[in-house]
Design an enzyme around this catalytic site. Structure first.
Site, PDB file in Angstrom:
ATOM      1  N   GLN A   9      -7.520   4.332   5.503  1.00 35.12           N
ATOM      2  CA  GLN A   9      -8.968   4.378   5.675  1.00 35.12           C
ATOM      3  C   GLN A   9      -9.542   5.664   5.102  1.00 35.12           C
ATOM      4  O   GLN A   9      -8.923   6.723   5.167  1.00 35.12           O
ATOM      5  CB  GLN A   9      -9.321   4.261   7.162  1.00 35.12           C
ATOM      6  N   SER A  89      -1.020   4.436   7.283  1.00 27.79           N
ATOM      7  CA  SER A  89      -1.764   3.777   8.365  1.00 27.79           C
ATOM      8  C   SER A  89      -2.018   2.315   7.997  1.00 27.79           C
ATOM      9  O   SER A  89      -1.076   1.547   7.831  1.00 27.79           O
ATOM     10  CB  SER A  89      -3.055   4.545   8.666  1.00 27.79           C
ATOM     11  N   LEU A  90      -3.284   1.896   7.817  1.00 31.07           N
ATOM     12  CA  LEU A  90      -3.527   0.485   7.472  1.00 31.07           C
ATOM     13  C   LEU A  90      -2.833   0.109   6.172  1.00 31.07           C
ATOM     14  O   LEU A  90      -2.532  -1.067   5.931  1.00 31.07           O
ATOM     15  CB  LEU A  90      -5.027   0.198   7.380  1.00 31.07           C
ATOM     16  N   ARG A 114      -7.476  -5.375  13.960  1.00 33.78           N
ATOM     17  CA  ARG A 114      -7.043  -3.998  14.183  1.00 33.78           C
ATOM     18  C   ARG A 114      -8.226  -3.039  14.117  1.00 33.78           C
ATOM     19  O   ARG A 114      -8.386  -2.160  14.964  1.00 33.78           O
ATOM     20  CB  ARG A 114      -5.984  -3.628  13.140  1.00 33.78           C
ATOM     21  N   HIS A 198      -4.690   6.919  16.030  1.00 35.35           N
ATOM     22  CA  HIS A 198      -3.305   7.403  16.120  1.00 35.35           C
ATOM     23  C   HIS A 198      -3.101   8.453  17.221  1.00 35.35           C
ATOM     24  O   HIS A 198      -2.511   9.509  16.998  1.00 35.35           O
ATOM     25  CB  HIS A 198      -2.840   7.945  14.759  1.00 35.35           C
ATOM     26  N   GLN A 247       2.530   2.067  15.862  1.00 35.09           N
ATOM     27  CA  GLN A 247       1.778   2.830  14.866  1.00 35.09           C
ATOM     28  C   GLN A 247       0.344   3.100  15.319  1.00 35.09           C
ATOM     29  O   GLN A 247      -0.251   4.115  14.964  1.00 35.09           O
ATOM     30  CB  GLN A 247       1.776   2.056  13.537  1.00 35.09           C
TER      31      GLN A 247
END
Length: 306
Positions: A9, A89-90, A114, A198, A247
């Site tokens: 992101q 991440s994503l 998500r 996170h 995660q």
């Protein structure tokens, strides 16, 4: 050896994917598949904005994935040109999609969920994230522990040797700024994000993803995927499901992941759909080659290279 990597992101921008769609029926087909899966005109939002709507986490996450996967597909480069895949991440979902663990529609739906779950996990204004520049992981962990004072403040992203991100309650993260500067950080600044990603405050989102992933079609990836939580390759679908849930609240171990891939023999990292990870990779492993692939010209250059 080569790794294909995928951004997270923050890499979204109005106009993303438009040149690909204008030039390639492959890109148009993928974008239509994403739109159909989500029941929205996401790719129109990617192309035309507005920026505020595209930046919403539930839109940005599937948009970044769609753009990255489309970039690779338009190139026509086959998976046998890579030894590993990884994402930040994503971006880990993009990597899993490219490695054929998830199909495109499933990946888009999971990222929409998500993004929405992460956005609503913490009321707006209660959480924050900050980048601590010039501090390594251990020093940043000390800063976070000192700043917590009974609240949540933990390391969210270990991006490279001089860039660590902390996340948690807003007041604790704000305290971390001055503590970090006192410990020698070159800069410490709040990030323009809508939620504290996170960190343990994301547990409601992790619970939502556990439910969604339990019912999502997932195959063993066609090549090893280095995952954020362990900075090691994962192949077993059950392990991948568990690690994707972890995660959401866990630290993105990007520095260690890149280091491990370099140690395994990777000398060329190719970032699809962004120019965010490549500079980090060079700071982690200065001797490797990095290539960022965004435009049709970038694609043409890469195809000639490999």
């Amino acid at each position: 050896m080569r790794a294909f990597i995928f951004p997270g992101q923050g890499s979204q921008s109005v106009g993303m994917g438009k040149a690909l769609a204008d030039a390639s029926t492959v890109a148009r087909a993928l974008f239509e598949e994403v739109d159909d899966a989500l029941g929205q005109h996401l790719t129109r939002l990617m192309a035309e904005g507005p920026q505020e709507e595209l930046t919403l986490t539930e839109n940005a996450q599937p948009a970044i994935m769609a753009n990255a996967v489309a970039t690779l597909r338009v190139s026509g480069i086959s998976l046998d040109k890579a030894d590993f895949v990884a994402g930040h991440s994503l971006g880990e979902y993009s990597a899993l999609c490219v490695a054929e663990a998830f199909d495109v529609a499933t990946t888009a739906r999971l990222l929409k969920l998500r993004g929405r779950a992460m956005q609503v996990a913490v009321p707006v204004g209660e959480g924050a994230m900050a980048a601590l520049l010039g501090l390594g992981l251990e020093a940043a962990q000390q800063v976070a522990a000192e700043a917590a004072q009974g609240e949540v403040c933990t390391v969210a992203n270990d991006n490279d040797p001089g860039q660590v991100v902390v996340s948690g309650h807003k007041a604790a993260v704000e305290r971390s700024l001055e503590i970090a500067k006192a410990k020698g950080a070159k800069r410490a600044l709040l990030l323009p994000v809508s939620a504290p990603f996170h960190c343990p405050l994301m547990q409601p989102a992790a619970d939502a993803m556990a439910e969604a992933l339990a019912h999502a079609g997932l195959r063993a990836p066609a090549l090893p995927v280095y995952v954020n939580v362990t900075a090691a390759p994962a192949n077993d679908p059950a392990d991948i499901r568990r690690l994707l849930v972890e995660q959401v609240t866990g630290m993105v171990r990007w520095r260690e992941s890149v280091g491990a891939m370099a140690e395994a023999g990777v000398t060329h990292f190719v970032e699809f759909g962004g120019k965010v990870l490549s500079p980090m990779v060079k700071r982690i492993a200065p001797d490797v080659k990095t290539t960022s692939v965004i435009s049709m010209d970038d694609i043409d250059t890469l195809v000639k290279e490999i």
